[in-house]
Design an enzyme around this catalytic site. Structure first.
Site, short mmCIF file in Angstrom:
data_model
loop_
_atom_site.label_atom_id
_atom_site.label_comp_id
_atom_site.label_asym_id
_atom_site.label_seq_id
_atom_site.Cartn_x
_atom_site.Cartn_y
_atom_site.Cartn_z
CG ASP A 85 -4.61 8.71 7.50
OD1 ASP A 85 -3.82 9.11 8.37
OD2 ASP A 85 -4.26 8.47 6.33
CG ASP A 122 1.52 7.41 3.35
OD1 ASP A 122 0.38 7.38 3.81
OD2 ASP A 122 2.31 8.36 3.53
CB ALA A 123 0.52 10.44 0.96
CB VAL A 124 0.70 8.01 -4.72
CG1 VAL A 124 1.01 6.62 -4.21
CG2 VAL A 124 -0.79 8.15 -5.07
CD GLU A 135 -3.32 7.98 2.08
OE1 GLU A 135 -4.05 8.53 2.92
OE2 GLU A 135 -2.09 7.94 2.16
CG HIS A 165 -14.49 11.82 2.95
ND1 HIS A 165 -13.82 11.19 3.97
CD2 HIS A 165 -13.54 12.49 2.23
CE1 HIS A 165 -12.52 11.47 3.89
NE2 HIS A 165 -12.33 12.25 2.84
NE ARG A 215 -2.39 3.24 2.51
CZ ARG A 215 -2.13 4.36 3.17
NH1 ARG A 215 -0.89 4.65 3.56
NH2 ARG A 215 -3.08 5.22 3.45
N GLY A 256 -7.67 8.20 13.71
CA GLY A 256 -6.54 8.76 14.44
C GLY A 256 -6.32 10.24 14.24
#
Length: 608
Positions: free
Chosen positions: A392, A261-263, A298, A327, A259, A395
């Site tokens: 995310d 992260d934050a591409v 992500e 969301h 996975r 947290g």
């Protein structure tokens, strides 16, 4: 691109060959313990250094001394037994005795993912603690675990996104061999393992990268630290570093995928994006091993370019997370409209998220004050991971509340049902399956007190955008914050937890066995809504699924569509007493045109 090895590997003759990229140094000396020695390294092309040490063996501790001055740990260290500032340790990746030779990866569309944080999942906070609970996950129906980052970070606790040694497994979790043992154990039980990796930045403490080479270009920025240099001078070797890392996890640790992260914070304006190059290298590994490996992104961009094939100009990743589903669901369930949630709240948005994954697919965002996203028309349902909560979204709340603490028991069941009847890859966040109410906070344990204070102040300022209350933010560096974030388990001692666990177990069983639900087919699907009441139909070769969802605070009545042929049998009603609900009013069997009553905050599933 031919990959260059950048960590210690066994020599063909004897000992280990040490490899290092350090273009900023004019000389490099390998300083070892056990035995103690100082060995000048040989300069190679493109800033690489290498030397073979016959006496080196697994357990040898070492640092690299640059230009006869300071000595630092290895940027590609495979183990940091004494923490981020101390010597690296030689380990042999080829010494583990694997038993998973016959293992084949699970098809992406059949995955039931379970995201967990190693340090808080079990009382032990280790890989062994996970192994001891694999039978529990298997009984639940989970077939894939996704580990939050496990690379070496400073201190004893961290989410893992502050890692500074991307090749080294955090010693407090058990180290490299214990991680291998976890993966091997998962495969023996038919479970896949995905690993969360961070290629957009490195953590602050113990980050000595810039002493060696041009890992950061200085051209861009992220909220978490300076991004890696993927398109500037010397970027070939940074790309080599990252691709070697990804290949190592899949080849040497037998991970089934990564996975990413934050591409959206991976900046690369070169001719071939680093993510496309990475996907190509894992395809090469698949050809070599005969096993498939998945890359899941992500991204906040809602851009299908990440998951489009090379032939369509895409980067060739396999799937990406869909925050829009979360969301849309979260706002309906909780009424929360602060921060980025201000873009959501219309019931039709949940219908769109279930049907198309992206709500924002080229439409205007009030929160972003711009149009963003593109169409998912040509992307399959198995290319999107959906969730009702994750690390995310829980947290990064001021008080770390899980969905059940915000919405209540019945709404949490409804949210679970909405996720598991949708045509995408479902992902649970550890503990939600039994209604865990312990918070999940953001936590760190940097050795530098000033750094801990900066993190605390940063979190406080960030929360001002979302929350009006003046309560103090939980101290991220407090041991208590970490301990409070651990799962409490004790499922069978609490009737609510028993009911929630049984409800999830049944939903997952249906998801895996029902011929309509088990396929991630977003084409044979129709969803309509009247206010907060939703009717979802899915079908597959004569088999049908009919789902009613009521997010309203009042009971409602649905009508079975006339297009539903034959008689349908009830599979699940979340308001049933067996799930500790208020009591069901729905009939066991229905046909087209029938009226069906449903209590507030409930989901009802029928099938032929």
């Amino acid at each position: 691109m031919t990959l260059k090895t950048i960590f210690p590997v066994r020599s063909k003759d004897k000992g280990f060959t040490f490899n290092l990229w350090a273009p900023k140094a004019s000389s490099v000396t390998l300083v070892t313990d056990f035995p103690q020695s100082e060995v000048p390294m040989n300069q190679q092309q493109y800033g690489y250094w290498s030397v073979t040490v016959p006496d080196a063996s697994p357990g040898t501790r070492y640092k690299y001394e640059l230009d006869g001055q300071h000595a630092f740990p290895d940027p590609a260290s495979l183990a940091q037994p004494e923490g981020v500032h101390e010597a690296s340790e030689v380990i042999a990746l080829d010494s583990f005795e694997w038993t998973d030779n016959k293992w084949e990866n699970i098809p992406l569309g059949e995955m039931i993912q379970y995201e967990l944080h190693t340090g808080t999942f079990s009382p032990e906070g280790t890989f062994e603690g996970i192994i001891s609970r694999l039978d529990y996950l298997l009984d639940l129906g989970v077939n894939t675990i996704e580990l939050l980052p496990v690379v070496q970070f400073s201190g004893f606790c961290n989410w893992g996104y502050d890692g500074v040694y991307p090749f080294a497994v955090h010693q407090g979790y058990g180290g490299a061999k214990e991680l291998m043992r976890l993966v091997d154990a998962c495969h023996s039980k038919g479970m896949a393992v995905m690993l969360d990796v961070v290629y957009n930045h490195f953590g602050p403490e113990g980050n000595y990268m810039s002493n060696f080479g041009h890992y950061f270009s200085g051209k861009y920025s992220t909220p978490w630290g300076e991004p890696l240099n993927f398109d500037g001078a010397h970027s070939d070797e940074v790309r080599n570093y990252v691709i070697q890392n990804a290949v190592m996890w899949c080849r040497d640790f037998h991970m089934d995928g990564l996975r990413l992260d934050a591409v959206h914070a991976i900046f690369d304006f070169g001719a071939e994006h680093i993510l496309k190059q990475l996907a190509g290298k894992l395809e090469e590994l698949t050809t070599k091993t005969g096993k498939s490996y998945y890359l899941i992104a992500e991204s906040h961009l809602n851009d299908v370019r990440y998951i489009s094939p090379f032939s369509k100009g895409g980067y060739g990743l396999n799937a990406q997370w869909s925050d829009d589903f979360h969301h849309a669901l979260h706002v309906l369930a909780t009424g929360d409209r602060k921060g980025y949630y201000e873009d959501f709240g219309e019931p039709e948005q949940l219908s769109k998220a279930i049907r198309q994954a992206f709500v924002f697919d080229g439409v205007y965002s009030k929160y972003r004050k711009k149009t963003y996203g593109n169409s998912t028309k040509n992307s399959g349902g198995e290319q999107f991971v959906i969730f009702s909560q994750n690390h995310d979204q829980v947290g990064n709340r001021k008080h770390g509340e899980r969905l059940i603490s915000l919405s209540g028991f019945e709404m949490a069941k409804l949210a679970a049902g909405a996720m598991l009847v949708s045509p995408n890859i479902p992902m649970l966040f550890m503990g939600e399956e039994y209604g865990e109410r312990n918070p999940f906070y953001y936590f760190v344990s940097h050795l530098d007190p000033e750094l801990n204070q900066l993190v605390k102040e940063g979190r406080k300022n960030e929360f001002k955008k979302f929350f009006d209350d003046q309560e103090e933010v939980a101290d991220p560096a407090s041991r208590e914050t970490f301990e409070q974030s651990k799962l409490s388990w004790n499922i069978h001692a609490n009737s609510e937890r028993r009911a929630m666990h049984a409800f999830y177990r049944e939903l997952i069983r249906l998801r895996k066995t029902n011929p309509v639900l088990r396929l991630p087919d977003k084409d044979n699907l129709k969803i309509t809504n009247t206010g907060k009441s939703f009717t979802l139909r899915r079908w597959q070769e004569g088999r049908q699924i009919l789902v009613f969802m009521n997010f309203d605070q009042q009971p409602t009545e649905f009508e079975v569509p006339e297009t539903m042929s034959g008689q349908l049998n009830k599979l699940v009603d979340s308001s049933a007493k067996q799930w500790k609900g208020p009591g069901e009013e729905s009939p066991q069997q229905v046909s087209g045109g029938d009226k069906v009553k449903l209590t507030k905050e409930a989901i009802l599933i029928y099938s032929n």
